[in-house]
Design a protein around this motif. Structure first.
Motif, PDB file in Angstrom:
ATOM      1  N   SER A  44       0.831  -1.082   0.114  1.00  0.00           N
ATOM      2  CA  SER A  44       0.039  -0.068   0.165  1.00  0.00           C
ATOM      3  C   SER A  44       0.853   1.252   0.252  1.00  0.00           C
ATOM      4  CB  SER A  44      -0.919   0.154   1.143  1.00  0.00           C
ATOM      5  OG  SER A  44      -1.531   1.119   1.280  1.00  0.00           O
ATOM      6  N   TRP A  45       0.302   2.357  -0.414  1.00  0.00           N
ATOM      7  CA  TRP A  45       1.078   3.676  -0.601  1.00  0.00           C
ATOM      8  C   TRP A  45       1.264   4.144   0.884  1.00  0.00           C
ATOM      9  CZ3 TRP A  45      -0.944   7.950   1.473  1.00  0.00           C
ATOM     10  CH2 TRP A  45      -2.184   7.917   2.165  1.00  0.00           C
ATOM     11  N   ASP A  46       0.576   3.723   1.706  1.00  0.00           N
ATOM     12  CA  ASP A  46       0.723   4.315   3.221  1.00  0.00           C
ATOM     13  C   ASP A  46       1.770   3.797   3.929  1.00  0.00           C
ATOM     14  OD1 ASP A  46      -0.592   2.060   3.540  1.00  0.00           O
ATOM     15  OD2 ASP A  46      -2.207   2.689   5.146  1.00  0.00           O
ATOM     16  N   ASN A  47       2.507   2.900   3.208  1.00  0.00           N
ATOM     17  CA  ASN A  47       3.711   2.376   3.804  1.00  0.00           C
ATOM     18  C   ASN A  47       4.889   3.032   3.287  1.00  0.00           C
ATOM     19  OD1 ASN A  47       2.162  -0.477   3.324  1.00  0.00           O
ATOM     20  ND2 ASN A  47       2.808  -0.200   5.314  1.00  0.00           N
ATOM     21  N   TYR A  48       4.900   3.938   2.339  1.00  0.00           N
ATOM     22  CA  TYR A  48       5.860   4.763   1.900  1.00  0.00           C
ATOM     23  C   TYR A  48       5.558   6.293   1.927  1.00  0.00           C
ATOM     24  CZ  TYR A  48       6.571   0.257  -0.298  1.00  0.00           C
ATOM     25  OH  TYR A  48       6.760  -1.103  -0.552  1.00  0.00           O
ATOM     26  N   VAL A  49       4.425   6.590   1.806  1.00  0.00           N
ATOM     27  CA  VAL A  49       4.193   8.323   1.645  1.00  0.00           C
ATOM     28  C   VAL A  49       4.337   9.007   3.192  1.00  0.00           C
ATOM     29  CG1 VAL A  49       2.513  10.045   1.336  1.00  0.00           C
ATOM     30  CG2 VAL A  49       2.904   8.227  -0.123  1.00  0.00           C
ATOM     31  N   PRO A  50       3.731   8.115   4.175  1.00  0.00           N
ATOM     32  CA  PRO A  50       4.007   8.808   5.457  1.00  0.00           C
ATOM     33  C   PRO A  50       5.295   8.914   6.142  1.00  0.00           C
ATOM     34  CG  PRO A  50       2.062   7.492   5.590  1.00  0.00           C
ATOM     35  CD  PRO A  50       2.801   7.169   4.179  1.00  0.00           C
ATOM     36  N   PRO A  51       6.401   7.828   5.766  1.00  0.00           N
ATOM     37  CA  PRO A  51       7.684   7.887   6.091  1.00  0.00           C
ATOM     38  C   PRO A  51       8.252   9.040   5.718  1.00  0.00           C
ATOM     39  CG  PRO A  51       7.179   5.493   6.012  1.00  0.00           C
ATOM     40  CD  PRO A  51       5.919   6.501   5.435  1.00  0.00           C
ATOM     41  N   ALA A  52       8.017   9.392   4.251  1.00  0.00           N
ATOM     42  CA  ALA A  52       8.562  10.341   3.377  1.00  0.00           C
ATOM     43  C   ALA A  52       8.164  11.690   4.011  1.00  0.00           C
ATOM     44  CB  ALA A  52       8.105  10.169   2.093  1.00  0.00           C
ATOM     45  N   ILE A  53       6.884  12.028   4.496  1.00  0.00           N
ATOM     46  CA  ILE A  53       6.511  12.959   5.049  1.00  0.00           C
ATOM     47  C   ILE A  53       7.099  13.160   6.229  1.00  0.00           C
ATOM     48  CG2 ILE A  53       4.444  14.158   6.032  1.00  0.00           C
ATOM     49  CD1 ILE A  53       3.025  13.094   3.921  1.00  0.00           C
ATOM     50  N   PHE A  54       7.248  12.220   7.097  1.00  0.00           N
ATOM     51  CA  PHE A  54       8.064  12.347   8.343  1.00  0.00           C
ATOM     52  C   PHE A  54       9.598  12.670   8.314  1.00  0.00           C
ATOM     53  CE2 PHE A  54       4.447   9.636  10.413  1.00  0.00           C
ATOM     54  CZ  PHE A  54       4.139  10.388  11.261  1.00  0.00           C
ATOM     55  N   ALA A  55      10.203  12.211   7.044  1.00  0.00           N
ATOM     56  CA  ALA A  55      11.492  12.459   6.901  1.00  0.00           C
ATOM     57  C   ALA A  55      11.758  14.058   6.634  1.00  0.00           C
ATOM     58  CB  ALA A  55      12.225  11.607   5.899  1.00  0.00           C
ATOM     59  N   PHE A  56      10.746  14.415   6.061  1.00  0.00           N
ATOM     60  CA  PHE A  56      10.714  16.189   5.546  1.00  0.00           C
ATOM     61  C   PHE A  56      10.526  16.522   6.813  1.00  0.00           C
ATOM     62  CE2 PHE A  56       8.541  19.789   4.543  1.00  0.00           C
ATOM     63  CZ  PHE A  56       9.285  20.438   3.672  1.00  0.00           C
ATOM     64  N   ILE A  57       9.510  16.588   7.644  1.00  0.00           N
ATOM     65  CA  ILE A  57       9.330  17.245   8.821  1.00  0.00           C
ATOM     66  C   ILE A  57      10.389  16.942   9.814  1.00  0.00           C
ATOM     67  CG2 ILE A  57       8.014  17.144  11.101  1.00  0.00           C
ATOM     68  CD1 ILE A  57       5.803  15.998   9.170  1.00  0.00           C
ATOM     69  N   PHE A  58      11.150  15.983   9.819  1.00  0.00           N
ATOM     70  CA  PHE A  58      12.417  15.840  10.649  1.00  0.00           C
ATOM     71  C   PHE A  58      13.534  16.808  10.235  1.00  0.00           C
ATOM     72  CE2 PHE A  58      16.264  13.400  11.545  1.00  0.00           C
ATOM     73  CZ  PHE A  58      16.141  13.210  12.945  1.00  0.00           C
ATOM     74  N   LEU A  59      13.817  16.716   9.185  1.00  0.00           N
ATOM     75  CA  LEU A  59      14.861  17.583   8.306  1.00  0.00           C
ATOM     76  C   LEU A  59      14.676  18.925   8.759  1.00  0.00           C
ATOM     77  CD1 LEU A  59      15.737  15.503   5.303  1.00  0.00           C
ATOM     78  CD2 LEU A  59      17.015  15.750   7.391  1.00  0.00           C
ATOM     79  N   VAL A  60      13.505  19.471   8.475  1.00  0.00           N
ATOM     80  CA  VAL A  60      12.940  20.816   8.511  1.00  0.00           C
ATOM     81  C   VAL A  60      13.125  21.170  10.106  1.00  0.00           C
ATOM     82  CG1 VAL A  60      11.283  22.573   8.446  1.00  0.00           C
ATOM     83  CG2 VAL A  60      11.852  21.131   6.342  1.00  0.00           C
ATOM     84  N   GLY A  61      12.458  20.098  11.142  1.00  0.00           N
ATOM     85  CA  GLY A  61      12.535  20.497  12.330  1.00  0.00           C
ATOM     86  C   GLY A  61      13.719  20.711  13.062  1.00  0.00           C
ATOM     87  N   VAL A  62      14.593  19.707  12.746  1.00  0.00           N
ATOM     88  CA  VAL A  62      16.017  19.476  13.254  1.00  0.00           C
ATOM     89  C   VAL A  62      16.734  20.774  12.722  1.00  0.00           C
ATOM     90  CG1 VAL A  62      18.178  18.339  13.042  1.00  0.00           C
ATOM     91  CG2 VAL A  62      16.095  17.002  13.636  1.00  0.00           C
ATOM     92  N   THR A  63      16.640  21.035  11.502  1.00  0.00           N
ATOM     93  CA  THR A  63      17.365  22.370  11.039  1.00  0.00           C
ATOM     94  C   THR A  63      17.003  23.626  11.746  1.00  0.00           C
ATOM     95  OG1 THR A  63      17.764  21.266   9.028  1.00  0.00           O
ATOM     96  CG2 THR A  63      17.976  23.856   8.924  1.00  0.00           C
ATOM     97  N   GLY A  64      15.654  23.581  11.820  1.00  0.00           N
ATOM     98  CA  GLY A  64      15.103  25.099  12.424  1.00  0.00           C
ATOM     99  C   GLY A  64      15.229  25.250  13.789  1.00  0.00           C
ATOM    100  N   ASN A  65      15.116  24.097  14.663  1.00  0.00           N
ATOM    101  CA  ASN A  65      15.485  24.036  15.946  1.00  0.00           C
ATOM    102  C   ASN A  65      16.917  24.145  16.247  1.00  0.00           C
ATOM    103  OD1 ASN A  65      12.693  23.898  17.103  1.00  0.00           O
ATOM    104  ND2 ASN A  65      12.522  21.960  16.308  1.00  0.00           N
ATOM    105  N   SER A  66      17.671  23.618  15.627  1.00  0.00           N
ATOM    106  CA  SER A  66      19.257  23.704  15.722  1.00  0.00           C
ATOM    107  C   SER A  66      19.768  25.086  15.602  1.00  0.00           C
ATOM    108  CB  SER A  66      19.934  22.858  14.772  1.00  0.00           C
ATOM    109  OG  SER A  66      19.675  21.261  15.012  1.00  0.00           O
ATOM    110  N   LEU A  67      19.163  25.782  14.609  1.00  0.00           N
ATOM    111  CA  LEU A  67      19.263  27.254  14.314  1.00  0.00           C
ATOM    112  C   LEU A  67      19.168  28.253  15.607  1.00  0.00           C
ATOM    113  CD1 LEU A  67      18.689  27.607  10.610  1.00  0.00           C
ATOM    114  CD2 LEU A  67      20.975  27.610  11.819  1.00  0.00           C
ATOM    115  N   VAL A  68      17.800  27.881  16.096  1.00  0.00           N
ATOM    116  CA  VAL A  68      17.278  28.717  17.219  1.00  0.00           C
ATOM    117  C   VAL A  68      18.165  28.576  18.477  1.00  0.00           C
ATOM    118  CG1 VAL A  68      15.622  28.677  19.028  1.00  0.00           C
ATOM    119  CG2 VAL A  68      14.935  28.587  16.472  1.00  0.00           C
ATOM    120  N   ILE A  69      18.551  27.238  18.855  1.00  0.00           N
ATOM    121  CA  ILE A  69      19.662  26.896  19.903  1.00  0.00           C
ATOM    122  C   ILE A  69      20.805  27.559  19.530  1.00  0.00           C
ATOM    123  CG2 ILE A  69      20.734  25.005  20.999  1.00  0.00           C
ATOM    124  CD1 ILE A  69      18.362  23.112  20.444  1.00  0.00           C
ATOM    125  N   TYR A  70      21.497  27.378  18.315  1.00  0.00           N
ATOM    126  CA  TYR A  70      22.587  28.147  17.890  1.00  0.00           C
ATOM    127  C   TYR A  70      22.785  29.489  18.200  1.00  0.00           C
ATOM    128  CZ  TYR A  70      26.487  29.617  15.194  1.00  0.00           C
ATOM    129  OH  TYR A  70      27.759  30.471  14.777  1.00  0.00           O
TER     130      TYR A  70
END
Length: 174
Positions: free
Chosen positions: A43-69
């Motif tokens: 099913s598509w729901d085995n591939y699309v949600p992990p890709a969305i989570f990966a995008f959220i992870f990358l954006v979140g880690v980048t933005g929050n790291s910049l705030v802390i820095y």
């Protein structure tokens, strides 16, 4: 989702999204034993949600790291409000690092493969980070209220040391 029932990790996953397919890339010869097939998600729901989570992870880690820095390395940015916002970034980073990868992997796999202790840890960290985020937002709200409504009187307790102490108490409370 990984759930705990009577102290054991249970995962509810429908059988309709997995098909047993013998394939040369999914089978292994065990020295004369029967051929073993691995489940292949269909099913598509085995591939699309992990890709969305990966995008959220990358954006979140980048933005929050910049705030802390920025708050850590630029002296002008070390204000009372920014200490609260930095704590909010820490709670977000904790959630992103401790919960998001496991949740994304759960969509791609047929069941929870990380064990009972990781199931408990991920669920615990979800609760801790949610409560720490709520308490930090409440602290920001109280700080802003005091700064706007009582600007002169709040100078006695709106200090960097107090903000750091409040942030530490938020984490100790959890």
């Amino acid at each position: 989702m990984c759930t705990l029932v009577n102290g054991t990790a249970n995962v509810s996953s429908p059988d309709s999204w997995i098909q047993e397919v013998p394939n040369s890339s999914c089978t292994k010869d065990f020295g004369g034993a029967d051929e073993v097939t691995l489940p292949i998600p269909l099913s598509w729901d085995n591939y699309v949600p992990p890709a969305i989570f990966a995008f959220i992870f990358l954006v979140g880690v980048t933005g929050n790291s910049l705030v802390i820095y920025v708050v850590a390395f630029f002296r002008k940015m070390r204000t009372v409000t920014n200490f609260y916002l930095c704590n909010l970034a820490v709670t977000d980073m904790t959630f992103l690092l401790c919960c998001v990868p496991f949740t994304a992997a759960q969509y791609a796999m047929p069941s929870w493969v990380f064990g009972e202790s990781m199931c408990k840890m991920v669920n615990y960290m979800m609760q801790v980070t949610a409560q720490a985020t709520c308490l930090t937002l409440a602290s920001v709200s109280v700080d802003r209220y005091c700064a706007i409504v009582h600007p002169v009187a709040s100078l006695t307790f709106r200090r960097k040391g107090v903000a750091i102490s409040v942030n530490v108490l938020i984490w100790i409370r959890e």
